[in-house]
Design a protein around this motif. Sequence first.
Motif, PDB file in Angstrom:
ATOM      1  N   MET A 104       0.282  -1.530   0.043  1.00 57.83           N
ATOM      2  CA  MET A 104      -0.448  -0.534  -0.069  1.00 57.83           C
ATOM      3  C   MET A 104       0.748   1.297  -0.301  1.00 57.83           C
ATOM      4  O   MET A 104       1.918   0.991   0.175  1.00 57.83           O
ATOM      5  N   ASP A 105       0.783   2.401  -1.026  1.00 58.03           N
ATOM      6  CA  ASP A 105       1.102   3.192  -0.646  1.00 58.03           C
ATOM      7  C   ASP A 105       1.956   3.955   0.522  1.00 58.03           C
ATOM      8  O   ASP A 105       3.134   3.860   0.831  1.00 58.03           O
TER       9      ASP A 105
ATOM     10  N   PHE B 277     -13.103  -4.439  11.384  1.00 65.47           N
ATOM     11  CA  PHE B 277     -13.373  -4.892   9.697  1.00 65.47           C
ATOM     12  C   PHE B 277     -12.934  -3.694   8.236  1.00 65.47           C
ATOM     13  O   PHE B 277     -14.341  -3.492   9.222  1.00 65.47           O
ATOM     14  N   LEU B 278     -11.975  -3.340   7.874  1.00 66.83           N
ATOM     15  CA  LEU B 278     -11.477  -2.143   7.354  1.00 66.83           C
ATOM     16  C   LEU B 278     -11.164  -3.046   6.333  1.00 66.83           C
ATOM     17  O   LEU B 278     -10.482  -3.191   5.643  1.00 66.83           O
ATOM     18  N   ASP B 279     -12.517  -2.640   4.729  1.00 69.67           N
ATOM     19  CA  ASP B 279     -13.162  -3.443   4.219  1.00 69.67           C
ATOM     20  C   ASP B 279     -13.139  -1.560   3.120  1.00 69.67           C
ATOM     21  O   ASP B 279     -14.102  -1.472   3.157  1.00 69.67           O
ATOM     22  N   PRO B 280     -12.330  -1.589   2.461  1.00 69.92           N
ATOM     23  CA  PRO B 280     -11.908  -0.242   1.006  1.00 69.92           C
ATOM     24  C   PRO B 280     -13.404   0.001   0.198  1.00 69.92           C
ATOM     25  O   PRO B 280     -14.302   1.574   0.195  1.00 69.92           O
ATOM     26  N   THR B 281     -13.810  -1.043  -0.425  1.00 65.82           N
ATOM     27  CA  THR B 281     -14.779  -0.735  -0.825  1.00 65.82           C
ATOM     28  C   THR B 281     -15.982  -0.510   0.180  1.00 65.82           C
ATOM     29  O   THR B 281     -17.491  -0.127  -0.967  1.00 65.82           O
ATOM     30  N   ASN B 282     -16.119  -0.806   0.797  1.00 67.98           N
ATOM     31  CA  ASN B 282     -17.262  -0.269   1.836  1.00 67.98           C
ATOM     32  C   ASN B 282     -17.163   1.418   1.777  1.00 67.98           C
ATOM     33  O   ASN B 282     -18.620   1.841   2.388  1.00 67.98           O
ATOM     34  N   THR B 283     -16.825   1.296   1.022  1.00 68.32           N
ATOM     35  CA  THR B 283     -16.617   3.325   1.612  1.00 68.32           C
ATOM     36  C   THR B 283     -16.602   3.731   0.188  1.00 68.32           C
ATOM     37  O   THR B 283     -16.363   5.047  -0.487  1.00 68.32           O
ATOM     38  N   TYR B 284     -17.166   2.666  -1.189  1.00 71.10           N
ATOM     39  CA  TYR B 284     -17.197   3.426  -2.732  1.00 71.10           C
ATOM     40  C   TYR B 284     -18.218   4.160  -2.551  1.00 71.10           C
ATOM     41  O   TYR B 284     -18.760   5.652  -3.435  1.00 71.10           O
TER      42      TYR B 284
ATOM     43  N   TYR C 265      -4.501  10.309  -1.913  1.00 65.57           N
ATOM     44  CA  TYR C 265      -6.010  10.045  -2.476  1.00 65.57           C
ATOM     45  C   TYR C 265      -7.632  10.469  -2.316  1.00 65.57           C
ATOM     46  O   TYR C 265      -7.762  10.171  -3.247  1.00 65.57           O
ATOM     47  N   ALA C 266      -6.902  11.401  -1.695  1.00 63.40           N
ATOM     48  CA  ALA C 266      -8.945  12.371  -1.846  1.00 63.40           C
ATOM     49  C   ALA C 266      -9.511  13.066  -2.647  1.00 63.40           C
ATOM     50  O   ALA C 266     -10.634  11.946  -2.908  1.00 63.40           O
ATOM     51  N   PRO C 267      -8.338  13.466  -3.067  1.00 62.24           N
ATOM     52  CA  PRO C 267      -8.753  13.590  -4.357  1.00 62.24           C
ATOM     53  C   PRO C 267      -9.715  12.808  -5.791  1.00 62.24           C
ATOM     54  O   PRO C 267     -10.394  12.996  -6.334  1.00 62.24           O
ATOM     55  N   ILE C 268      -8.655  11.678  -5.251  1.00 63.74           N
ATOM     56  CA  ILE C 268      -8.805  10.432  -6.970  1.00 63.74           C
ATOM     57  C   ILE C 268      -9.836  10.090  -6.661  1.00 63.74           C
ATOM     58  O   ILE C 268     -10.791   9.759  -6.828  1.00 63.74           O
ATOM     59  N   ALA C 269     -10.259  10.232  -4.408  1.00 63.71           N
ATOM     60  CA  ALA C 269     -11.487   8.802  -4.652  1.00 63.71           C
ATOM     61  C   ALA C 269     -12.794  10.163  -4.663  1.00 63.71           C
ATOM     62  O   ALA C 269     -14.158   9.878  -4.891  1.00 63.71           O
ATOM     63  N   ILE C 270     -11.952  10.907  -4.729  1.00 69.29           N
ATOM     64  CA  ILE C 270     -13.872  11.870  -5.064  1.00 69.29           C
ATOM     65  C   ILE C 270     -14.350  12.166  -6.356  1.00 69.29           C
ATOM     66  O   ILE C 270     -14.871  11.796  -6.594  1.00 69.29           O
ATOM     67  N   LYS C 271     -12.865  12.054  -6.770  1.00 64.74           N
ATOM     68  CA  LYS C 271     -13.222  12.681  -8.910  1.00 64.74           C
ATOM     69  C   LYS C 271     -13.535  10.545  -9.266  1.00 64.74           C
ATOM     70  O   LYS C 271     -14.196  10.479  -9.802  1.00 64.74           O
ATOM     71  N   GLU C 272     -13.032   9.365  -8.238  1.00 65.52           N
ATOM     72  CA  GLU C 272     -13.361   7.872  -8.756  1.00 65.52           C
ATOM     73  C   GLU C 272     -13.534   7.272  -7.500  1.00 65.52           C
ATOM     74  O   GLU C 272     -12.766   6.300  -7.177  1.00 65.52           O
ATOM     75  N   PRO C 273     -14.774   7.542  -7.349  1.00 64.83           N
ATOM     76  CA  PRO C 273     -15.746   6.415  -6.239  1.00 64.83           C
ATOM     77  C   PRO C 273     -14.853   5.154  -5.412  1.00 64.83           C
ATOM     78  O   PRO C 273     -15.380   4.807  -4.427  1.00 64.83           O
ATOM     79  N   THR C 274     -14.743   4.502  -6.692  1.00 67.95           N
ATOM     80  CA  THR C 274     -14.343   3.192  -6.534  1.00 67.95           C
ATOM     81  C   THR C 274     -12.995   3.187  -7.061  1.00 67.95           C
ATOM     82  O   THR C 274     -13.166   1.457  -7.326  1.00 67.95           O
ATOM     83  N   ASN C 275     -11.862   4.100  -6.550  1.00 67.45           N
ATOM     84  CA  ASN C 275     -11.065   3.919  -7.330  1.00 67.45           C
ATOM     85  C   ASN C 275     -10.186   3.130  -5.226  1.00 67.45           C
ATOM     86  O   ASN C 275     -10.139   3.585  -4.516  1.00 67.45           O
ATOM     87  N   TYR C 276      -9.834   1.847  -5.868  1.00 68.67           N
ATOM     88  CA  TYR C 276      -9.620   0.601  -4.594  1.00 68.67           C
ATOM     89  C   TYR C 276      -7.997   1.177  -3.903  1.00 68.67           C
ATOM     90  O   TYR C 276      -8.526   1.671  -2.178  1.00 68.67           O
ATOM     91  N   GLN C 277      -7.289   2.220  -4.567  1.00 69.17           N
ATOM     92  CA  GLN C 277      -6.188   2.129  -4.057  1.00 69.17           C
ATOM     93  C   GLN C 277      -6.619   3.526  -2.999  1.00 69.17           C
ATOM     94  O   GLN C 277      -5.977   3.500  -1.747  1.00 69.17           O
ATOM     95  N   ALA C 278      -7.045   4.006  -3.568  1.00 71.13           N
ATOM     96  CA  ALA C 278      -7.179   5.135  -2.858  1.00 71.13           C
ATOM     97  C   ALA C 278      -8.526   5.377  -1.682  1.00 71.13           C
ATOM     98  O   ALA C 278      -7.609   5.672  -0.918  1.00 71.13           O
TER      99      ALA C 278
END
Lengths: 389, 389
Positions: free
Chosen positions: A211-212, B174-181, B228-241
């Motif tokens: 992870m980055d 449980f921290l599953d990033p996809t739950n924040t998509y 990563y916050a701006p990426i997550a805002i632009k691409e809400p399903t960006n897993y890395q972000a």
Amino acid sequence: MYNFVFQNTTKVYFGPNQLSHLGEELKQFGKRVLLTYGGGTIKKIGLYDKVMDELKKADLTVFELSGIEPNPRHTTVNKGRDICKKEKIDVLLAVGGGSTIDCTKLIAAATFYDGDSWDLVTHKAPVTKALPVCTILTLAATGSEMNSGAVISNIQTNEKYGLIHPLLQPKVSFLDPTNTYSVSAYQTACGSADILSHVFDVFYFNKAEKMDMVERVMEDVIKTVIKYAPIAIKEPTNYQARANLMWASSWALNGFLQTGGEFHAPCHAMEHELSAFYDITHGLGLAILTPRWMEYILDESNVSQFKKFGINVFGIDPKLPDMEIARKAISSLSDFLFNKLGLKSTLSEVGIDDKNFKIMAHKACRGGVLSGYKPLTEEDVEKIYRMCL
Amino acid sequence: MYNFVFQNTTKVYFGPNQLSHLGEELKQFGKRVLLTYGGGTIKKIGLYDKVMDELKKADLTVFELSGIEPNPRHTTVNKGRDICKKEKIDVLLAVGGGSTIDCTKLIAAATFYDGDSWDLVTHKAPVTKALPVCTILTLAATGSEMNSGAVISNIQTNEKYGLIHPLLQPKVSFLDPTNTYSVSAYQTACGSADILSHVFDVFYFNKAEKMDMVERVMEDVIKTVIKYAPIAIKEPTNYQARANLMWASSWALNGFLQTGGEFHAPCHAMEHELSAFYDITHGLGLAILTPRWMEYILDESNVSQFKKFGINVFGIDPKLPDMEIARKAISSLSDFLFNKLGLKSTLSEVGIDDKNFKIMAHKACRGGVLSGYKPLTEEDVEKIYRMCL
């Protein structure tokens, strides 16, 4: 997808003057303590007396096991196990570096096994239970103070294996950087090489998902060692340097840097054979092996990671060709280990020739090829040993 | 001298497809589970059904408390506490963001207290025991999933206080990033501002002793959010972000960044009054306050830390005069929060005027001046509120 489980339950008291908490922490596990240590350095630096004072104040009954070796042996584990059984020990207190702590962890588990403790190391018998272990760290190196691993040697069979089990996790660790003030330049250098190797070998240079954010922390740990190890060598009582190295040692191998994928450690596997056959200092073996291993595995498929390493850690000009950055990074690392830290750079210099390379390579690969960027066969491992001559 | 104690016992399952471990983890605490959540987002994203499936598979008896508010209220805590007592709950499962988790932590403690749960928050009564709490995180923000703090509001008295107690530490998260998509751009921005504020407010900009290695990690967390916050805002399903933001939220406030000194949080103290009086989103309040607070406290005595921030985080030219670097750093942060994240930049924009500033400043300083680089009196706090108009 960064699928991993993180948990680290060890309670760490960091800094000087925290030993007043020792009694209360041990007491929660019982009254009968086995104090374990190595060759007596802890007496020379006055730590033994301080610890005994605290144990006395807390009205604890203390038994002792001293003389734990660097590259601790399973026979010593058996000895400690016998004391624990006979004296009905409630809790173990390891005072020392990684060797003392590792040995003590195994004693804790071996107390609940009737056979030879080597069976636990070789997975012939499972770890089912363990006494609680607390530690007082005196060397920044292995990270054993904050993880659930232990490495034990069998000198009868020239074997050195690691065991990882959650029951081996220390309950409480006291990290007082001033306890490392008297660590020699050589041992400081070896410990620093060990910390670096954990990051390189286990996390940074392999196919495991990174992870980055965590990869940046890996680089922080590396840069911390590169910055502070030479200072600690020059000024042994520099608190900043000793503190940063100590905390770096814990965080290099306490689970945080692992964010997915498998757990690889090819240099450690190769080094364990060196230590098993020649009883050399673990960190020195790693220092000699690591840059050769890097040279050996570097190719077009992984150059980007070496490039990142060169730019982010050594500040190498990013405009250079990738392969040049990668090679410069590896030679910068060699320069650090062998010039700045002053470690010997070849196996020949420490009196090791190629006599056992074949059998060592065979043993290193006993579980199959060593995984990582470039899976290493016995032939590869032997070639890397030869590069170290 | 970096005297600190570090322990974080929470077991974290990170990544997708880890929910299969939910049943086994809850079962170790008992059979009767209180599932807590907020306004129903977890139903919309299908998480509720997945969780219920796992609970059913594990043969657990499930009770529910829904409707936990953002800025959760002590009256809701009391409601949850009543369910726990009546239904003899063994373990709590919070599914949501920081508000749901904080509320659930307080319920866990309030179950062993007969009076009003607000007494625990105000330290009128001590926390003596707590039910085990597990969490499934759906928002990267507060870090509550991996720490022992909880913030609760009393809307009758316009008060919002934090409570920290080791018994509030989640057992398993449980921290599953996809739950924040599905988290909106606005909530992603607020959460990101919250993460940043923990680093700035609690660790980076104050007199507390900072260990070099750990200070670099602070900057990593900051840079992770900025990247990563701006990426997550632009691409809400960006897993890395989403993954980097989620892990950053946990590590910003799980104890690792604290290496000595006291625990300061002046912006949080000021923000809690904003939320208490106006129920505004915590992260938004922090975003508006933070750059003004920085401008207000910046002076010759602390300019070196702001300079470090500007150079290491925003890459500002180190050859500029110190004060210029510091000012550029603060304006870069404002640009990030209000332009890149698109958050409103003033209190006026969110409908808050100066009517209550005096009383809010008084309440923020109820425990005396707010400590930090520049201790803040009531007058200082009121001035900072005015700078936010």
